[in-house]
Scaffold this motif. Sequence first.
Motif, mmCIF file in Angstrom:
data_model
loop_
_atom_site.group_PDB
_atom_site.id
_atom_site.type_symbol
_atom_site.label_atom_id
_atom_site.label_comp_id
_atom_site.label_asym_id
_atom_site.label_seq_id
_atom_site.Cartn_x
_atom_site.Cartn_y
_atom_site.Cartn_z
ATOM 1 N N GLY A 1 0.772 -1.228 0.000
ATOM 2 C CA GLY A 1 0.000 0.000 0.000
ATOM 3 C C GLY A 1 0.805 1.280 0.000
ATOM 4 O O GLY A 1 0.246 2.372 -0.015
ATOM 5 N N GLU A 2 2.133 1.172 -0.026
ATOM 6 C CA GLU A 2 2.988 2.352 0.059
ATOM 7 C C GLU A 2 3.342 2.869 -1.334
ATOM 8 O O GLU A 2 3.578 2.094 -2.256
ATOM 9 N N SER A 3 3.382 4.197 -1.475
ATOM 10 C CA SER A 3 3.920 4.814 -2.671
ATOM 11 C C SER A 3 5.396 5.101 -2.407
ATOM 12 O O SER A 3 5.735 5.940 -1.580
ATOM 13 N N VAL A 4 6.275 4.371 -3.098
ATOM 14 C CA VAL A 4 7.705 4.397 -2.795
ATOM 15 C C VAL A 4 8.419 5.326 -3.769
ATOM 16 O O VAL A 4 8.648 4.988 -4.932
ATOM 17 N N LEU A 5 8.761 6.512 -3.288
ATOM 18 C CA LEU A 5 9.499 7.488 -4.084
ATOM 19 C C LEU A 5 10.962 7.396 -3.695
ATOM 20 O O LEU A 5 11.328 7.650 -2.550
ATOM 21 N N ILE A 6 11.814 7.003 -4.661
ATOM 22 C CA ILE A 6 13.200 6.688 -4.311
ATOM 23 C C ILE A 6 14.102 6.828 -5.538
ATOM 24 O O ILE A 6 13.623 6.696 -6.676
ATOM 25 N N GLU A 7 15.355 7.126 -5.315
ATOM 26 C CA GLU A 7 16.352 7.068 -6.385
ATOM 27 C C GLU A 7 16.828 5.629 -6.507
ATOM 28 O O GLU A 7 17.205 5.007 -5.511
ATOM 29 N N ALA A 8 16.783 5.102 -7.709
ATOM 30 C CA ALA A 8 17.181 3.707 -7.917
ATOM 31 C C ALA A 8 17.777 3.554 -9.302
ATOM 32 O O ALA A 8 17.461 4.323 -10.223
ATOM 33 N N LYS A 9 18.651 2.558 -9.461
ATOM 34 C CA LYS A 9 19.257 2.285 -10.758
ATOM 35 C C LYS A 9 18.453 1.221 -11.492
ATOM 36 O O LYS A 9 18.069 0.209 -10.916
ATOM 37 N N ILE A 10 18.212 1.484 -12.778
ATOM 38 C CA ILE A 10 17.542 0.525 -13.644
ATOM 39 C C ILE A 10 18.468 0.246 -14.817
ATOM 40 O O ILE A 10 18.788 1.164 -15.586
ATOM 41 N N ASN A 11 18.925 -0.984 -14.902
ATOM 42 C CA ASN A 11 19.901 -1.373 -15.926
ATOM 43 C C ASN A 11 21.130 -0.469 -15.876
ATOM 44 O O ASN A 11 21.696 -0.099 -16.899
ATOM 45 N N GLY A 12 21.519 -0.097 -14.656
ATOM 46 C CA GLY A 12 22.714 0.713 -14.447
ATOM 47 C C GLY A 12 22.506 2.209 -14.573
ATOM 48 O O GLY A 12 23.435 2.987 -14.341
ATOM 49 N N VAL A 13 21.287 2.635 -14.923
ATOM 50 C CA VAL A 13 20.998 4.067 -15.112
ATOM 51 C C VAL A 13 20.248 4.595 -13.891
ATOM 52 O O VAL A 13 19.216 4.039 -13.517
ATOM 53 N N PRO A 14 20.741 5.671 -13.261
ATOM 54 C CA PRO A 14 20.049 6.231 -12.094
ATOM 55 C C PRO A 14 18.708 6.867 -12.495
ATOM 56 O O PRO A 14 18.640 7.624 -13.459
#
Length: 304
Positions: free
Chosen positions: A221-234
């Motif tokens: 139920g949480e809306s997770v706002l975060i910096e994350a890498k996807i396929n090595g791209v921030p």
Amino acid sequence: MNKLKSVSTQIIGLLAVGIIAYSVCLFLFVHSELNKGFKENYEVSIQKQQDSVQERIDEILNSLNNITDWIYEEFNEDYGDYDPQELSATVCAYGTKMFKAGSIAIYDTHGNLISNPSYGHDATASFVAQTINGTKTKNIVKEGKDIVAVSARPLSFEGRNVGCVVARTVVTTDAFIKELSDFMELEFTVFDGNTRVYTSISGMKDTTISNPELIRRAMAGESVLIEAKINGVPFLTNYYPLKDNNGQTLTVFFLGQELANVQNGAKGAGSTFAALGVAVKNSDGTIRSTEDVLLDSIDALAAM
């Protein structure tokens, strides 16, 4: 006299250094605040775009609702003049063509399909059962990897129940993802468990998220706002739950923007330093330390 001039020169020099240092610190503060401001603005924008996704889903549901309302009127007026299967064939053919429904199915009071299966059949028996019993429903459901919009309502003639109609459309398609991604100017992904089953991010379809904890939190139920890498791209990301009209979480949607694009929004903050010939970023795009920028700026200003 010379001694006095020397002292005056030192005082002026100290004042000049102080002014320079203050100016540089002010520039750095403004740069930092602008960077932070642009990032916070993107965060708010990404969260608000959840509404854009929901509005598009609601449009699909309302379109299906218009179909079932129209079929209800047709049955209420013409049921006594036509064979039920003939009437069903007519309204299903018109409904799928003119209203562009994915499928339309009509059932008798016993739950038997009386329309041609080529127009569709409802895989959700609960919708058929509750609709025959008199409940008008529109909602989204999860079937396999897909989110499906469903509208169902009882059919009647001269005040008696004669069956029900169920109209359905698959929401989560590649076209749906592209349409919303282009409109929002954000990357958009639909998950099935930990797998990206639909996504606008090139090369990432059918791949698995590297941090399943984000999915677990969103499903809770949480809306997770975060910096994350996807396929090595921030990325600046928002993983959030998609819920049906009863508040039940069906799956997780993702909205995001490459962090480089967010940072580029604050490029203007570095223009003052660029005029001095001072770089505010390292070669890899990260922000240089305050101390390094301060020292380079003092040297540049002193050389003017």
